[in-house]
Design an enzyme around this catalytic site. Sequence first.
Site, PDB file in Angstrom:
ATOM      1  CD  GLU A   1      -2.841  -1.279   2.372  1.00 38.65           C
ATOM      2  OE1 GLU A   1      -2.936  -0.296   3.131  1.00 38.65           O
ATOM      3  OE2 GLU A   1      -3.571  -2.281   2.448  1.00 38.65           O
TER       4      GLU A   1
ATOM      5  CB  CYS B   1       3.234   7.547   3.029  1.00 35.25           C
ATOM      6  SG  CYS B   1       3.728   6.427   4.317  1.00 35.25           S
TER       7      CYS B   1
ATOM      8  CB  CYS C   1       7.765  -4.956   8.705  1.00 36.15           C
ATOM      9  SG  CYS C   1       9.161  -4.186   9.548  1.00 36.15           S
TER      10      CYS C   1
ATOM     11  CB  CYS D   1       6.799  -2.128  16.131  1.00 35.90           C
ATOM     12  SG  CYS D   1       8.443  -1.699  15.549  1.00 35.90           S
TER      13      CYS D   1
ATOM     14  CB  CYS E   1       3.489  -1.645  13.521  1.00 33.50           C
ATOM     15  SG  CYS E   1       3.597  -1.447  11.735  1.00 33.50           S
TER      16      CYS E   1
ATOM     17  N   GLY F   1       7.076  -1.724   5.915  1.00 32.62           N
ATOM     18  CA  GLY F   1       8.446  -2.231   5.920  1.00 32.62           C
ATOM     19  C   GLY F   1       9.467  -1.352   6.606  1.00 32.62           C
TER      20      GLY F   1
ATOM     21  CB  SER G   1      10.580   6.740   8.976  1.00 34.23           C
ATOM     22  OG  SER G   1      10.161   6.359  10.259  1.00 34.23           O
TER      23      SER G   1
ATOM     24  CB  SER H   1      10.288   4.719  14.791  1.00 35.47           C
ATOM     25  OG  SER H   1       9.819   5.179  13.550  1.00 35.47           O
TER      26      SER H   1
ATOM     27  CG  HIS I   1       7.713   4.461  18.885  1.00 35.61           C
ATOM     28  ND1 HIS I   1       7.195   5.590  18.294  1.00 35.61           N
ATOM     29  CD2 HIS I   1       8.033   3.629  17.846  1.00 35.61           C
ATOM     30  CE1 HIS I   1       7.191   5.442  16.979  1.00 35.61           C
ATOM     31  NE2 HIS I   1       7.692   4.276  16.687  1.00 35.61           N
TER      32      HIS I   1
ATOM     33  CB  CYS J   1       1.133   6.422  10.977  1.00 30.81           C
ATOM     34  SG  CYS J   1       2.033   7.737  10.301  1.00 30.81           S
TER      35      CYS J   1
HETATM   36  N1  SAH Z   1       9.731   0.866   9.618  1.00 33.13           N
HETATM   37  C1  SAH Z   1       9.929   2.245   9.663  1.00 33.13           C
HETATM   38  C2  SAH Z   1       9.063   3.009   8.688  1.00 33.13           C
HETATM   39  C3  SAH Z   1       7.653   2.514   8.534  1.00 33.13           C
HETATM   40  S1  SAH Z   1       6.641   2.719   9.953  1.00 33.13           S
HETATM   41  C4  SAH Z   1       9.752   2.780  11.077  1.00 33.13           C
HETATM   42  O1  SAH Z   1       9.319   2.037  11.940  1.00 33.13           O
HETATM   43  O2  SAH Z   1      10.120   3.925  11.298  1.00 33.13           O
HETATM   44  C5  SAH Z   1       6.284   4.444   9.784  1.00 33.13           C
HETATM   45  C6  SAH Z   1       5.808   5.160  11.038  1.00 33.13           C
HETATM   46  O3  SAH Z   1       4.505   4.719  11.422  1.00 33.13           O
HETATM   47  C7  SAH Z   1       6.728   4.938  12.210  1.00 33.13           C
HETATM   48  O4  SAH Z   1       7.025   6.112  12.917  1.00 33.13           O
HETATM   49  C8  SAH Z   1       5.892   4.010  13.017  1.00 33.13           C
HETATM   50  O5  SAH Z   1       6.307   3.983  14.301  1.00 33.13           O
HETATM   51  C9  SAH Z   1       4.490   4.540  12.798  1.00 33.13           C
HETATM   52  N2  SAH Z   1       3.414   3.615  13.174  1.00 33.13           N
HETATM   53  C10 SAH Z   1       3.417   2.276  13.080  1.00 33.13           C
HETATM   54  N3  SAH Z   1       2.262   1.758  13.592  1.00 33.13           N
HETATM   55  C11 SAH Z   1       1.526   2.813  14.017  1.00 33.13           C
HETATM   56  C12 SAH Z   1       0.217   2.934  14.614  1.00 33.13           C
HETATM   57  N4  SAH Z   1      -0.546   1.869  14.857  1.00 33.13           N
HETATM   58  N5  SAH Z   1      -0.224   4.167  14.911  1.00 33.13           N
HETATM   59  C13 SAH Z   1       0.521   5.262  14.649  1.00 33.13           C
HETATM   60  N6  SAH Z   1       1.744   5.210  14.074  1.00 33.13           N
HETATM   61  C14 SAH Z   1       2.246   3.998  13.750  1.00 33.13           C
HETATM   62 FE1  SF4 Z   2       8.214  -2.524  10.797  1.00 39.26          FE
HETATM   63 FE2  SF4 Z   2       8.149   0.148  11.147  1.00 39.26          FE
HETATM   64 FE3  SF4 Z   2       5.958  -1.362  11.570  1.00 39.26          FE
HETATM   65 FE4  SF4 Z   2       8.018  -1.516  13.250  1.00 39.26          FE
HETATM   66  S1  SF4 Z   2       6.731   0.297  12.878  1.00 39.26           S
HETATM   67  S2  SF4 Z   2       6.878  -3.264  12.399  1.00 39.26           S
HETATM   68  S3  SF4 Z   2       9.732  -1.295  11.867  1.00 39.26           S
HETATM   69  S4  SF4 Z   2       6.975  -1.061   9.641  1.00 39.26           S
END
Ligand code: SAH
Ligand code: SF4
Length: 373
Positions: A96, A109, A116, A120, A123, A170, A202, A224, A226, A345
């Site tokens: 996507e 984006c 991935c 996390c 996510c 990813g 990112s 990232s 958190h 996000c």
């Molecule tokens: N893998 C990389 C880039 C993709 S994730 C990373 O983790 O940075 C892109 C952004 O979306 C990151 O800042 C991530 O922490 C955020 N993200 C992931 N899941 C989310 C959620 N459920 N709500 C809000 N932001 C989220």
């Molecule tokens: Fe992967 Fe980024 Fe999602 Fe973490 S937040 S699982 S690194 S896509």
Amino acid sequence: MISTSKKINLLNLSLKELASFFESIGEASYRVDQLLKWVHQNGIEDFSKMSNFSKTLREYLIENCVLKSPKISLEEASNDGTKKWILEVGNDESIEMVLIPEKGRNTLCVSSQVGCVVNCSFCATGKQGFSRNLTLSEIIGQVLIAENSFRSIDNPKEKNITNVVMMGMGEPLLNFDNVVNAMQIMRHHSAYNLSKRKVTLSTSGLIPEINKLSNVTDVSLTISLHAPNDKLRDILVPINKKYPIKDLLKSVKNYVDSFDDKRITTFEYILIDKVNDSLEIANELANLLKNYPCKINLIPFNEFSLSEYSKPSNNRLRAFKEYLVKKGFITTIRSTRGDDIMAACGQLVGEVKDKTKRKERLKRQVKALELNA
Ligand code: SAH
Ligand code: SF4
């Protein structure tokens, strides 16, 4: 006639490889610029229309090459103007990408992987498991598709992609070469001509890859984070067990300091209700970053099924932000865009043939919980 599969997909070639390709067929290196302009600036993918190429070159390209991006399988528009595309990448898989139009800019984006591995806990992409890295053509093809969406036969293009964020599906640093090569094309003056500030990578924090990044690019880097301590970050961003916060901050500082443009680091911080959003934690975060030139971007957690987390109340969000502002940090709250079409996000899922079997395990766990309830 040569079949499509045997043809070279020129979108899969890096800038360097494109130069070697033209050299190998006896053409000058300026052909790279000409090709980039046709494809990325003019939206022309038909070699026969590339009028500044000689007839022989056009015929050679038609016979031997293609320009192939992922296929659009669905395009959705949110009430707030955000657009989401689902793109087929073969083997019944899809990714996507999201376009966020704002006053004076259009941010794309972009995804870098099918799923991935980092997993996390907050996510949706992570919950899908992992299948493979995207190829260069699948990454730069996303930008091309979005840019082409601004073009139509009757209307000359009025808008452009102004910013790219590698924040889709990813972990971009786990697909290092393809991501770097794609960002080079985004930056190239004959393609999208985006400045180093307009391309953002990112990452969840892979130290070895951050350490080698400044040798190959100078794009903006966003971390990232958190959580302000390893105990909590180990749970939210499991890769932290391998690359703890203190080492990560050092490596990011080295990246930033390798350029003399006085840039500051952006830290992304998802706020999850009662998990990492208390004022004690805000204080810990302020202490961790007190000597670090940075900006903190707070992202309210975006909800999705299969997640036990929830979004904090507006009061908690505001209190966390104000605490950091009082401590002297530039702090923003990212507005949630496109959540009505699951384009916000962390809500991007695509269709992933999960090689890690994570999705199956998760579904079993949820079923067991439901049975026990
Ligand atoms: N893998 C990389 C880039 C993709 S994730 C990373 O983790 O940075 C892109 C952004 O979306 C990151 O800042 C991530 O922490 C955020 N993200 C992931 N899941 C989310 C959620 N459920 N709500 C809000 N932001 C989220
Ligand atoms: Fe992967 Fe980024 Fe999602 Fe973490 S937040 S699982 S690194 S896509």
